[in-house]
Design an enzyme around this catalytic site. Sequence first.
Site, PDB file in Angstrom:
ATOM      1  N   LYS A   1      64.943  94.122  59.397  1.00 15.85           N
ATOM      2  CA  LYS A   1      65.245  92.874  59.973  1.00 15.85           C
ATOM      3  C   LYS A   1      66.127  92.813  61.171  1.00 15.85           C
ATOM      4  O   LYS A   1      65.939  92.540  62.394  1.00 15.85           O
ATOM      5  CB  LYS A   1      65.608  91.466  59.042  1.00 15.85           C
TER       6      LYS A   1
ATOM      7  N   CYS B   1      68.755  84.492  67.445  1.00 16.08           N
ATOM      8  CA  CYS B   1      68.817  85.520  66.550  1.00 16.08           C
ATOM      9  C   CYS B   1      69.011  86.876  67.192  1.00 16.08           C
ATOM     10  O   CYS B   1      70.070  87.660  66.883  1.00 16.08           O
ATOM     11  CB  CYS B   1      67.178  85.980  66.159  1.00 16.08           C
TER      12      CYS B   1
END
Length: 292
Positions: A161, A215
């Site tokens: 991720k 993010c």
Amino acid sequence: MVQKAVSSGYLHATTKHQSADAFLIAVPTPFIEESKVKDKKADLGYIEAASKSLAPLLKIGDLIVLESTSPVGTTEKISEWLAEARPDLTFPHADGELSDIRIAYCPERVLPGNVLHELVENDRVIGGLTKKCSEAAESLYKIFVRGECLLTTARTAEMSKLTENSFRDLNIAFANELSVICSKLNINTWELISLANRHPRVNILQPGAGVGGHCIAVDPWFIVQSCPAESRLIRTARDVNDCKPEWVLNQLEVILKNIRVKNPGYTSRDITVACLGITFKPNIDYLERVLL
């Protein structure tokens, strides 16, 4: 869809934890910005609090899956925190495949504005602390995921991720740095990128005023936190993108100053600045920023 799920009894909200067979932890992981330290570190307080709050409900065979974007090793910390809270149960970080509780990591991979579709259709990376942990999590996600469930270790899943978002950050940083260079060399950035992208193996992104969303501007720091000496390029990309908003504002100040020079009687109220793209992606909530 939410109304249908609630009215049929499949979904309900509560402020108190309830017993379950599987628990998904999806809480914020912001970074801690220390004034004397340039690099930023992850704040795992929300994950720790969530883990410890569900500890009293755990029973043999339960599954816990962390979905929050986290530094490598966070899933192992959950196992350690829970072991301290529930010494009557065994956990995978210490007892491996024989543990009473299964713990895994499965990051979300969805595009804001298209969440419902991608939640079902996208491939999912699932990393358990043991093989049985991975398999238990896979069984849960296969209930609704049509994409492929790819099993690996928890650490690899965590890094996957972070790598995905850091890859985006690096490519954005290249485009943003190009725009700064082109401005100094009196070159049209958009024309340059358009011409360079005619090469069959070149695909430069469009530069902007930094990096939008919550993010990409945060997650690369988690890699830097784990390996500060080795992540030189990732840190540099963060620095480039973090500096871009100020550069854009400086460019705007120059333009406004030139307008006032050409129009001596103008005040700030006589000048209109149009801000296009206030949201960082289409079809998502409006994000307000004070620019001037």
